[in-house]
Design an enzyme around this catalytic site. Structure first.
Site, short mmCIF file in Angstrom:
data_model
loop_
_atom_site.label_atom_id
_atom_site.label_comp_id
_atom_site.label_asym_id
_atom_site.label_seq_id
_atom_site.Cartn_x
_atom_site.Cartn_y
_atom_site.Cartn_z
N SER A 7 0.83 -1.20 0.00
CA SER A 7 0.00 0.00 0.00
C SER A 7 0.87 1.25 0.00
O SER A 7 1.58 1.53 0.97
CB SER A 7 -0.93 0.02 1.21
N HIS A 31 -1.03 -1.43 -4.04
CA HIS A 31 -2.38 -1.08 -3.58
C HIS A 31 -2.50 0.44 -3.53
O HIS A 31 -1.64 1.13 -2.96
CB HIS A 31 -2.63 -1.68 -2.20
N ASP A 33 -5.02 3.54 -2.59
CA ASP A 33 -6.22 3.95 -1.85
C ASP A 33 -6.70 5.31 -2.33
O ASP A 33 -5.95 6.30 -2.29
CB ASP A 33 -5.93 4.02 -0.35
N MET A 35 -9.42 8.22 -1.53
CA MET A 35 -10.32 8.73 -0.48
C MET A 35 -10.83 10.11 -0.87
O MET A 35 -10.06 10.93 -1.38
CB MET A 35 -9.59 8.80 0.86
N HIS A 64 -8.57 0.86 -4.49
CA HIS A 64 -9.64 0.78 -3.50
C HIS A 64 -10.36 2.13 -3.46
O HIS A 64 -9.80 3.12 -2.99
CB HIS A 64 -9.03 0.43 -2.14
N MET A 66 -12.58 4.38 -1.89
CA MET A 66 -13.29 4.77 -0.67
C MET A 66 -13.96 6.11 -0.94
O MET A 66 -13.61 7.15 -0.36
CB MET A 66 -12.31 4.85 0.50
N MET A 135 -12.22 -4.86 5.22
CA MET A 135 -11.56 -3.81 5.97
C MET A 135 -11.48 -4.23 7.44
O MET A 135 -12.49 -4.42 8.09
CB MET A 135 -12.30 -2.49 5.83
N ASP A 173 -7.30 -5.70 4.55
CA ASP A 173 -6.59 -4.41 4.59
C ASP A 173 -6.85 -3.73 5.92
O ASP A 173 -8.00 -3.48 6.28
CB ASP A 173 -7.06 -3.53 3.44
#
Length: 220
Positions: A7, A31, A33, A35, A64, A66, A135, A173
């Site tokens: 990540s 990975h 993320d 957001m 991912h 989010m 999660m 994760d």
């Protein structure tokens, strides 16, 4: 084979390309993320960073999302190089349509679930997806402590997958480290997402090697 995803939320972002080059020989995927400051209380990366990252590595990139309204963005993230797209069960009212859109565009479709979301809610979508992202912390920030109840969720999810005869990946994760990696795998995890354990760990090569030697109780 157990897979490890590094990540980049925990890497030195001022040296993103170098950080990825440093670890890519030892991990299975990167990975990423995303957001939005709305679905989760933080803001992270977007499309320009993904586009730049895609040029720096040939490893698969798992994204991912989010974010609220993920259906408005999945096509652009795939176009910029995502190999896996994880959308949240909690943010996708038309989940079946969304995961099939992701797969039709050539990416793998994962569904992410927050710590409070029970596994049984996935029973009507599990046949249509490539993986589930469990999660094991409340999403939004790196470096949080693992929520112990997540083990039961992983175990129940693996039982569901096995009973249906599927090969659905189970990605975990949040708070994954050398202390709990083995028990996560034994309970059914197939992909471990690690940030601090990779980028802030001088012994990450040994850690990844030991993880890849693990076999879960559900392994063939």
């Amino acid at each position: 084979m157990i897979k490890v995803a590094a990540s980049i939320l925990a890497c030195d972002l001022a040296r993103l390309a170098d950080e990825v080059k440093r670890v890519e020989k030892h991990v299975d995927m990167i990975h990423f993320d995303v957001m939005d400051g709305h679905f989760v209380p933080n803001i992270s990366f977007g499309l320009p960073v993904l586009k730049a990252l895609r040029k720096e590595t040939k490893l698969p990139i798992s994204v991912h999302l989010m974010i609220t309204n993920p259906e408005d963005y999945v096509d652009r993230f795939i176009e910029e190089g995502s190999d896996i797209i994880a959308v949240h069960y909690e943010t996708a009212p038309h989940l079946h349509r969304l995961v099939h859109k992701i797969r039709d565009m050539g990416a793998q479709a994962f569904v992410a679930i927050n710590p409070h979301t029970p596994v049984f809610l996935l029973s009507d979508i599990i046949m249509d997806i490539d993986g589930v992202l469990v999660m094991s912390v409340n999403p939004g920030f790196s470096g949080q402590r693992f929520i112990a109840r997540s083990l039961e969720k992983i175990r129940n999810l693996r039982k569901m997958v096995k009973e249906l005869g599927l090969e659905t990946e189970i990605m975990v994760d949040g708070g994954v480290n050398e202390e709990n990696a083995s028990i996560l795998i034994k309970n059914g995890a197939t992909i471990l997402v690690m940030g601090y354990g990779i980028f802030k760990n001088e012994n990450y090569v040994e850690l990844v090697r030991s993880i890849k030697q693990e076999r879960g109780e559900f392994a063939d």
